[in-house]
Design an enzyme around this catalytic site. Structure first.
Site, mmCIF file in Angstrom:
data_model
loop_
_atom_site.group_PDB
_atom_site.id
_atom_site.type_symbol
_atom_site.label_atom_id
_atom_site.label_comp_id
_atom_site.label_asym_id
_atom_site.label_seq_id
_atom_site.Cartn_x
_atom_site.Cartn_y
_atom_site.Cartn_z
ATOM 1 N N SER A 49 47.540 -38.540 -40.937
ATOM 2 C CA SER A 49 46.474 -37.530 -40.973
ATOM 3 C C SER A 49 45.205 -38.144 -41.567
ATOM 4 O O SER A 49 44.135 -37.535 -41.494
ATOM 5 C CB SER A 49 46.912 -36.307 -41.795
ATOM 6 O OG SER A 49 47.476 -36.691 -43.032
ATOM 7 N N ASP A 87 53.499 -43.587 -43.397
ATOM 8 C CA ASP A 87 53.675 -42.852 -42.144
ATOM 9 C C ASP A 87 53.460 -43.790 -40.970
ATOM 10 O O ASP A 87 52.385 -44.394 -40.838
ATOM 11 C CB ASP A 87 52.618 -41.725 -42.118
ATOM 12 C CG ASP A 87 53.002 -40.604 -41.184
ATOM 13 O OD1 ASP A 87 54.143 -40.591 -40.689
ATOM 14 O OD2 ASP A 87 52.147 -39.724 -40.965
ATOM 15 N N LYS A 117 58.125 -42.789 -42.760
ATOM 16 C CA LYS A 117 58.377 -41.567 -41.996
ATOM 17 C C LYS A 117 58.021 -41.828 -40.542
ATOM 18 O O LYS A 117 57.035 -42.511 -40.258
ATOM 19 C CB LYS A 117 57.530 -40.421 -42.549
ATOM 20 C CG LYS A 117 57.595 -39.146 -41.725
ATOM 21 C CD LYS A 117 56.876 -38.000 -42.376
ATOM 22 C CE LYS A 117 55.402 -37.906 -42.054
ATOM 23 N NZ LYS A 117 55.067 -37.801 -40.618
ATOM 24 N N GLU A 119 58.065 -39.746 -36.505
ATOM 25 C CA GLU A 119 58.187 -38.458 -35.837
ATOM 26 C C GLU A 119 59.225 -38.517 -34.719
ATOM 27 O O GLU A 119 59.335 -39.522 -34.028
ATOM 28 C CB GLU A 119 56.828 -38.052 -35.227
ATOM 29 C CG GLU A 119 55.755 -37.827 -36.261
ATOM 30 C CD GLU A 119 54.419 -37.384 -35.645
ATOM 31 O OE1 GLU A 119 54.357 -37.102 -34.426
ATOM 32 O OE2 GLU A 119 53.442 -37.311 -36.408
ATOM 33 N N GLU A 186 57.815 -29.508 -39.744
ATOM 34 C CA GLU A 186 56.408 -29.066 -39.710
ATOM 35 C C GLU A 186 56.262 -27.872 -38.779
ATOM 36 O O GLU A 186 56.697 -27.904 -37.614
ATOM 37 C CB GLU A 186 55.508 -30.225 -39.226
ATOM 38 C CG GLU A 186 54.052 -29.795 -39.115
ATOM 39 C CD GLU A 186 53.064 -30.945 -38.927
ATOM 40 O OE1 GLU A 186 53.477 -32.116 -38.977
ATOM 41 O OE2 GLU A 186 51.873 -30.640 -38.734
HETATM 42 O O1 KIV Z 1 50.153 -37.462 -41.376
HETATM 43 C C1 KIV Z 1 50.531 -36.528 -42.073
HETATM 44 O O2 KIV Z 1 49.922 -36.162 -43.081
HETATM 45 C C2 KIV Z 1 51.741 -35.852 -41.649
HETATM 46 C C3 KIV Z 1 51.851 -34.434 -42.042
HETATM 47 C C4 KIV Z 1 51.027 -33.585 -41.142
HETATM 48 C C5 KIV Z 1 53.246 -33.996 -42.009
HETATM 49 O O3 KIV Z 1 52.525 -36.413 -40.968
#
Ligand code: KIV
Length: 286
Positions: A49, A87, A117, A119, A186
């Site tokens: 994000s 992420d 993390k 997806e 989410e």
């Molecule tokens: O990138 C991020 O902050 C996320 C959240 C929206 C879960 O993956």
């Protein structure tokens, strides 16, 4: 949990067992990471994000590994005693298990994060297994998955019909079955998220998935009122930094125009005795 001690996945699991809720927030830079750690945040996500919150992109798809690594490194420095999750950005794991392991490994080697993390549900199980085989802590992420929001028809809540809820439950079970350590839901109805959190042994987190999960995640820029483009329904705003900062900047502009800044206290004066010598020197120039 003991204050100031970095949590491990065992601590997070124990918190779930004791029904102690876990606080998780995104952060993208050194100062907010410092604030988060000082505030007692148990986990930080350096989310992709950052594409929207830091770089002003419309979505997360353009975000690169390099951007994620640079921001993760800064966060690690700001919050050395907090569990930090990196992420995996779009196309850092979609192509192959090899890419997934390599890029997950870069997060640990180059940025010092504690977990990564990614997806997706059943369709990324081989990626999850491959990353786990490399000894890396993995957090799954299902429900509204922004990197594939085109396939979802936009940024839409998931699991609102029986068929969609069943798919989420299957994905959650597959992710835990593959050995992932954490799961993020989410934009999922609380009744579905609550069932998944109860059914799984691993800690299950909510971002827009209601109160029954083991922990909550929010985007720091939403929480502090810094992100202006839109505010998702699930956000609770705790401060209005945009207003505070804009007002501070307006006051600065006003002071500069009026000659009210800088004042004497903002100046470095010459060493005592040197000022009169300087005046003498100036006179010789006339
Ligand atoms: O990138 C991020 O902050 C996320 C959240 C929206 C879960 O993956």
């Amino acid at each position: 949990m003991e204050k100031g001690k970095k949590l491990s996945i065992l601590d997070l699991r124990a918190m779930k067992e004791k029904k102690e809720k876990i606080a998780w927030l995104t952060s993208y830079d050194f100062p907010t990471a410092q604030f988060a750690e000082a505030a007692g945040m148990e986990m930080i996500l350096v989310g992709d994000s950052l594409g929207m919150c830091v770089y002003g992109y419309e979505g997360t798809v353009p975000v690169t590994m390099e951007q994620c690594l640079v921001h993760s490194e800064a966060v690690r420095r700001g919050a050395p005693n907090t569990f930090v999750v990196g992420d995996m950005p779009f196309m850092s794991y979609q192509r192959s298990d090899e890419d997934a392991v390599w890029n997950a490994g870069r997060f640990l080697k180059e940025a010092g994060v504690d977990a990564i993390k990614l997806e997706g549900g059943k369709r990324v199980i081989s990626r999850i297994r491959a990353i786990l085989d490399a000894g890396i802590v993995v957090c799954g992420h299902i429900g509204l998955t922004p990197q594939s929001s085109g396939q979802l028809g936009g940024h839409k809540a998931q699991g609102r019909t029986l068929d969609s809820a069943k798919l989420l439950v299957e994905d959650a079970l597959a992710i835990e079955g593959a050995g992932a350590h954490l799961l993020l839901l989410e934009a999922v109805p609380p009744e579905v998220a609550g069932f998944i959190a109860k059914r799984l042994k691993i800690p299950v987190f909510s971002i827009g998935a209601g109160p029954y999960c083991d922990g909550q995640l929010l985007i720091v820029s939403d929480l502090i009122g810094q992100f202006q483009a839109f505010t998702p329904k699930f956000v609770k705003r705790y401060a209005n930094v945009a207003e505070v900062v804009t007002n501070a900047m307006k006051d600065y502009v006003k002071d500069v125009k009026a000659g009210a800044f800088p004042a004497d206290e903002h100046c470095y004066h010459m060493v005592k005795g040197e000022d009169s010598k300087f005046e003498e020197f100036v006179r010789t120039l006339k």
